[in-house]
Scaffold this motif. Structure first.
Motif: not given
Length: 106
Positions: A2-13, A15-23
């Motif tokens: 959904t558009q809401d999910t896509a918007d949420d992912l953009l806001v969480m960039d 946090q996603i980047e930090q999680a990716s580095r940690a993994m």
């Protein structure tokens, strides 16, 4: 998606980047062993070497990778260096990995 999910992912960039580095930092068998040794306590490099069972230079390389990625924190005391997990969320991830891959099978 959904558009809401896509918007949420953009806001969480961030946090996603930090999680990716940690993994990425945790994605090696020796690094996982180090994290299991550390758990929620502070441990000296020599104690990590003794428990993981490889050379100090090898351990130091893996510790540096995890420190550089923000997974670990350090403290120096005279000529000893102590490591600890830098973020409680990492301990949660390690706990889940342990439960899923090392737990008892039914």
């Amino acid at each position: 998606m959904t558009q809401d999910t896509a918007d949420d992912l953009l806001v969480m960039d961030d946090q996603i980047e930090q999680a990716s580095r940690a993994m990425k930092a945790m994605s090696h068998p020796i690094r996982l062993k180090i994290l299991y040794v550390l758990g929620d306590r502070e441990v000296s490099v020599q104690d990590i070497v003794d428990q993981v069972g490889t050379s100090q230079s090898n351990i130091s390389q893996h510790l540096a990778i995890m420190r550089d990625k923000g997974v670990l924190r350090t403290r120096k005391d005279a000529n000893r260096v102590y490591y600890r997990v830098g973020d409680a969320r990492t301990l949660e991830v390690i706990g889940m990995i342990h439960d899923v891959f090392c737990g008892f099978t039914k």
